[in-house]
Design a protein around this motif. Structure first.
Motif, PDB file in Angstrom:
ATOM      1  N   PRO A 130       0.364  -1.027  -0.316  1.00  0.00           N
ATOM      2  CA  PRO A 130       0.074  -0.059  -0.180  1.00  0.00           C
ATOM      3  C   PRO A 130       0.410   1.086  -0.172  1.00  0.00           C
ATOM      4  O   PRO A 130       1.745   1.547   0.598  1.00  0.00           O
ATOM      5  CB  PRO A 130      -0.582   0.157   1.410  1.00  0.00           C
ATOM      6  N   LEU A 131       0.395   2.230  -0.350  1.00  0.00           N
ATOM      7  CA  LEU A 131       1.187   3.689  -0.932  1.00  0.00           C
ATOM      8  C   LEU A 131       0.242   4.625   0.677  1.00  0.00           C
ATOM      9  O   LEU A 131      -0.313   5.244   0.680  1.00  0.00           O
ATOM     10  CB  LEU A 131       0.673   4.169  -1.999  1.00  0.00           C
ATOM     11  N   LYS A 187      -0.010  -4.683   7.028  1.00  0.00           N
ATOM     12  CA  LYS A 187      -0.213  -5.930   7.751  1.00  0.00           C
ATOM     13  C   LYS A 187      -1.940  -6.367   7.818  1.00  0.00           C
ATOM     14  O   LYS A 187      -2.389  -7.761   7.600  1.00  0.00           O
ATOM     15  CB  LYS A 187       0.230  -5.917   9.028  1.00  0.00           C
ATOM     16  N   SER A 188      -2.308  -5.621   6.806  1.00  0.00           N
ATOM     17  CA  SER A 188      -3.767  -5.674   6.729  1.00  0.00           C
ATOM     18  C   SER A 188      -3.728  -6.057   5.458  1.00  0.00           C
ATOM     19  O   SER A 188      -4.853  -7.410   5.113  1.00  0.00           O
ATOM     20  CB  SER A 188      -4.351  -4.726   6.847  1.00  0.00           C
ATOM     21  N   ALA A 190      -5.282 -10.523   2.021  1.00  0.00           N
ATOM     22  CA  ALA A 190      -4.645 -11.522   1.016  1.00  0.00           C
ATOM     23  C   ALA A 190      -4.865 -13.584   1.512  1.00  0.00           C
ATOM     24  O   ALA A 190      -5.278 -13.755   0.430  1.00  0.00           O
ATOM     25  CB  ALA A 190      -3.116 -11.504   0.524  1.00  0.00           C
ATOM     26  N   GLN A 191      -4.735 -13.833   2.992  1.00  0.00           N
ATOM     27  CA  GLN A 191      -4.303 -14.908   3.029  1.00  0.00           C
ATOM     28  C   GLN A 191      -6.223 -15.130   2.863  1.00  0.00           C
ATOM     29  O   GLN A 191      -6.229 -16.386   3.351  1.00  0.00           O
ATOM     30  CB  GLN A 191      -3.924 -14.573   4.378  1.00  0.00           C
ATOM     31  N   SER A 239       3.672   4.769   8.514  1.00  0.00           N
ATOM     32  CA  SER A 239       3.253   4.482  10.178  1.00  0.00           C
ATOM     33  C   SER A 239       2.071   3.231   9.306  1.00  0.00           C
ATOM     34  O   SER A 239       2.213   2.379   9.650  1.00  0.00           O
ATOM     35  CB  SER A 239       3.063   5.398  10.961  1.00  0.00           C
ATOM     36  N   ASP A 240       1.000   4.540   8.219  1.00  0.00           N
ATOM     37  CA  ASP A 240      -0.016   3.803   7.917  1.00  0.00           C
ATOM     38  C   ASP A 240       0.518   2.794   7.270  1.00  0.00           C
ATOM     39  O   ASP A 240      -0.223   1.977   7.411  1.00  0.00           O
ATOM     40  CB  ASP A 240      -0.042   5.051   7.320  1.00  0.00           C
ATOM     41  N   ARG A 241       1.350   2.763   6.415  1.00  0.00           N
ATOM     42  CA  ARG A 241       1.720   1.721   5.460  1.00  0.00           C
ATOM     43  C   ARG A 241       1.986   0.223   6.438  1.00  0.00           C
ATOM     44  O   ARG A 241       1.513  -0.518   5.564  1.00  0.00           O
ATOM     45  CB  ARG A 241       3.055   2.320   4.965  1.00  0.00           C
TER      46      ARG A 241
END
Length: 291
Positions: free
Chosen positions: A193-194, A205-206, A211-212, A198-200
């Protein structure tokens, strides 16, 4: 695929496309190995190219007729396929478009699977038969196996690459059907993600968790034989970069790509990602078009 090869059965007729070059021996060896396991027959086809072998070049320069050249190609094809234990028939065809002729023959003989190879000029670092293989990938209705490696043993490490599109089901089902009892690795790569740092990290992780979960849902929703063992591998990054690295690191033998597109249509996947993977992956690749 023909009706006899759908469902849980394996292919019973393989079409081997060969230009009679040395590298096509790899495709022949793999087709022979698969035909023996599946108790299938092979149809070997060569699209006559007047400059494909020294014999043909010399014969053509000496005024040989097209029929003479056909006989030369047939003799070479017979020599190349000598020793194959599976039932095999030989065809030499003439046409200006090799891929079109191969597709036509595949339909005529009721082929369940096409097997081809990719010749490579190691000096120039480019595919010499890339245009033919690319045209086959775009137009053939049957699964297409592109062979790069020597057939030293049956496929052991099999990866099914998925972008979670509808075609992914077809790729996973085909792998389970063609190689029953073989453990499969479902592979998915998702872009990072872009955002701010910290947000990235939080978003990454999310995204990995999502995806999993999506891959697990795909496995759960895909009808598979009860003994099929599927392991999931999710990585961040562009699949054209991460998957070739994964293949090399884990000595993968075969990558299965499900294509969600009808024959003759150039979808985004078929026009870019799948074809780049076809060129860049160091292992054999099986392209499966979704039903």
């Amino acid at each position: 695929m023909t009706e006899s090869a759908q469902g849980t059965s394996v292919p019973k007729r393989l079409l081997l496309a060969t230009d009679l070059s040395a590298r096509c021996d790899r495709a022949l060896d793999r087709a022979a190995q698969l035909a023996e396991v599946w108790q299938a027959e092979i149809v070997a086809v060569n699209v006559l190219d007047l400059g494909s072998t020294p014999d043909q070049i010399l014969a053509w320069a000496s005024g040989a007729t097209e029929q003479d050249l056909r006989q030369i190609a047939l003799k070479e094809l017979r020599r190349n396929t000598a020793g194959v234990s599976a039932p095999i028939s030989l065809r030499v065809e003439r046409g200006n478009d090799a891929a079109e002729v191969i597709c036509k023959v595949a339909g005529e003989v009721g082929a369940d699977l096409l097997v081809s190879s990719v010749a490579r000029n190691e000096v120039l670092g480019r595919f010499l038969l890339g245009s033919t293989v690319e045209q086959l990938a775009r137009s053939v209705a049957q699964p297409l196996l592109v062979v790069r490696q020597r057939a030293r043993q049956p496929y052991r490490r099999i990866v099914v690459a998925t972008d979670l599109s509808p075609g992914a089901h077809g790729g996973l089902q085909a792998a389970a059907r063609l190689f029953p009892g073989q453990a499969l690795q479902l592979y998915h790569a998702h872009e990072a993600p872009l955002a701010g740092l910290s947000d990235r990290l939080d978003a990454a992780k999310s995204a990995s968790v999502a995806a999993q979960q999506a891959c697990e849902a795909l496995v759960g929703q895909t009808p598979l034989p009860p003994d099929t063992e599927v392991h999931i591998q999710c990585e961040r990054g562009a699949v054209t970069a991460t998957l070739p690295a994964f293949v090399r690191q884990h000595d993968v033998d075969l990558v299965v790509l499900g294509i969600d597109a009808a024959p003759g249509l150039v979808s985004t996947l078929l026009g870019s990602t799948a074809l780049r993977l076809l060129q860049w992956l160091p292992c054999d690749v099986l392209l499966v078009r979704s039903a």
